[in-house]
Design a protein around this motif. Structure first.
Motif, mmCIF file in Angstrom:
data_model
loop_
_atom_site.group_PDB
_atom_site.id
_atom_site.type_symbol
_atom_site.label_atom_id
_atom_site.label_comp_id
_atom_site.label_asym_id
_atom_site.label_seq_id
_atom_site.Cartn_x
_atom_site.Cartn_y
_atom_site.Cartn_z
ATOM 1 N N LYS A 19 11.554 3.104 38.026
ATOM 2 C CA LYS A 19 11.820 3.939 39.201
ATOM 3 C C LYS A 19 11.151 5.310 39.065
ATOM 4 N N LEU A 20 11.017 5.781 37.816
ATOM 5 C CA LEU A 20 10.365 7.067 37.555
ATOM 6 C C LEU A 20 8.843 6.928 37.438
ATOM 7 N N GLY A 21 8.326 5.707 37.628
ATOM 8 C CA GLY A 21 6.878 5.510 37.608
ATOM 9 C C GLY A 21 6.319 5.117 36.256
ATOM 10 N N TRP A 22 7.166 4.759 35.306
ATOM 11 C CA TRP A 22 6.728 4.353 33.975
ATOM 12 C C TRP A 22 6.524 2.848 33.943
ATOM 13 N N SER A 23 5.692 2.372 33.029
ATOM 14 C CA SER A 23 5.446 0.939 32.892
ATOM 15 C C SER A 23 5.322 0.572 31.417
ATOM 16 N N LEU A 24 5.506 -0.704 31.137
ATOM 17 C CA LEU A 24 5.408 -1.217 29.772
ATOM 18 C C LEU A 24 3.945 -1.281 29.373
ATOM 19 N N LEU A 25 3.601 -0.612 28.276
ATOM 20 C CA LEU A 25 2.223 -0.595 27.782
ATOM 21 C C LEU A 25 1.996 -1.743 26.816
ATOM 22 N N GLU A 32 9.212 -1.354 22.118
ATOM 23 C CA GLU A 32 8.241 -1.475 23.198
ATOM 24 C C GLU A 32 7.720 -0.072 23.450
ATOM 25 N N ILE A 33 6.487 0.036 23.852
ATOM 26 C CA ILE A 33 5.908 1.339 24.177
ATOM 27 C C ILE A 33 5.776 1.424 25.696
ATOM 28 N N TRP A 34 6.454 2.398 26.274
ATOM 29 C CA TRP A 34 6.402 2.646 27.714
ATOM 30 C C TRP A 34 5.544 3.878 27.957
#
Length: 68
Positions: A19-25, A32-34
């Protein structure tokens, strides 16, 4: 003396990060690195995450929102 530690479901934390615009890298063994494209944040791969750690992760995400 027993100290109760509150937890948050990982799925809920992921939903808030998206929702804040972050994604799973990428995914690693224990984390996990977001990312928002500029800033990266490790997130534990546990089904439930300590509430204090989740608040720290979300605070960083709010300070560095991604593009929605």
């Amino acid at each position: 003396m027993y100290i109760y530690q509150c937890t948050i479901k990982k799925k809920e934390l992921e939903r808030k990060l998206r929702k804040l615009g972050w994604s799973l890298l990428r995914q690693g063994g224990r984390h996990e690195i977001w990312t928002n494209g500029n800033v990266e944040e490790p997130v534990p791969r546990h089904p439930e995450i300590n509430e204090l750690l989740a608040k720290k992760i979300l605070k960083k995400a709010q300070q560095h929102p991604g593009e929605k």
